[in-house]
Design a protein around this motif. Structure first.
Motif, PDB file in Angstrom:
ATOM      1  N   ALA A  34      53.066  20.964  17.238  1.00 41.16           N
ATOM      2  CA  ALA A  34      54.475  21.056  16.843  1.00 41.16           C
ATOM      3  C   ALA A  34      55.045  22.437  17.177  1.00 41.16           C
ATOM      4  N   VAL A  35      54.267  23.490  16.979  1.00 42.52           N
ATOM      5  CA  VAL A  35      54.729  24.847  17.295  1.00 42.52           C
ATOM      6  C   VAL A  35      54.911  25.008  18.798  1.00 42.52           C
ATOM      7  N   VAL A  36      53.971  24.511  19.587  1.00 42.26           N
ATOM      8  CA  VAL A  36      54.098  24.609  21.050  1.00 42.26           C
ATOM      9  C   VAL A  36      55.311  23.829  21.535  1.00 42.26           C
ATOM     10  N   PHE A  37      55.501  22.618  21.032  1.00 46.31           N
ATOM     11  CA  PHE A  37      56.660  21.817  21.430  1.00 46.31           C
ATOM     12  C   PHE A  37      57.964  22.506  21.028  1.00 46.31           C
ATOM     13  N   ALA A  38      58.016  23.036  19.815  1.00 51.71           N
ATOM     14  CA  ALA A  38      59.225  23.718  19.354  1.00 51.71           C
ATOM     15  C   ALA A  38      59.485  24.993  20.160  1.00 51.71           C
ATOM     16  N   ALA A  39      58.422  25.692  20.550  1.00 58.22           N
ATOM     17  CA  ALA A  39      58.589  26.906  21.350  1.00 58.22           C
ATOM     18  C   ALA A  39      59.156  26.577  22.727  1.00 58.22           C
ATOM     19  N   VAL A  46      60.986  30.283  18.673  1.00 53.94           N
ATOM     20  CA  VAL A  46      59.949  29.939  17.702  1.00 53.94           C
ATOM     21  C   VAL A  46      58.771  30.901  17.822  1.00 53.94           C
ATOM     22  N   LEU A  47      58.460  31.368  19.029  1.00 56.50           N
ATOM     23  CA  LEU A  47      57.373  32.337  19.194  1.00 56.50           C
ATOM     24  C   LEU A  47      57.688  33.650  18.488  1.00 56.50           C
ATOM     25  N   LEU A  48      58.941  34.078  18.558  1.00 59.68           N
ATOM     26  CA  LEU A  48      59.355  35.292  17.859  1.00 59.68           C
ATOM     27  C   LEU A  48      59.201  35.103  16.341  1.00 59.68           C
ATOM     28  N   ILE A  49      59.644  33.971  15.837  1.00 62.64           N
ATOM     29  CA  ILE A  49      59.509  33.670  14.411  1.00 62.64           C
ATOM     30  C   ILE A  49      58.035  33.581  14.022  1.00 62.64           C
TER      31      ILE A  49
END
Length: 74
Positions: A34-39, A46-49
């Motif tokens: 989910a993090v990779v897709f959102a990034a 999202v990577l900064l967050i």
């Protein structure tokens, strides 16, 4: 109520996704995907967050192992 920590046992980069998965009761792989897709969809916001959250959220204290959580790696 569970406290949110970065995981020591289920860590790939900073342990944030593993800690979120333990806190929410999801699979760490699902959170990571989910993090990779959102990034990819957010052009890197999202990577900064993610890295800011990794600086703010503390590491899990030693000896805080939950044997009832099936998502802990040995």
């Amino acid at each position: 109520m569970n406290k949110l920590y970065r995981s020591r046992t289920n860590s790939r980069l900073t342990g944030l996704c593993g800690g979120l998965a333990e806190w929410m009761g999801f699979s760490p792989t699902f959170i990571r995907l989910a993090v990779v897709f959102a990034a990819l969809c957010s052009f890197g916001t999202v990577l900064l967050i993610y890295f800011i959250a990794s600086l703010i959220i503390p590491k899990e204290p030693y000896g805080n192992y939950d044997f009832h959580n099936p998502y802990h790696n040995y």
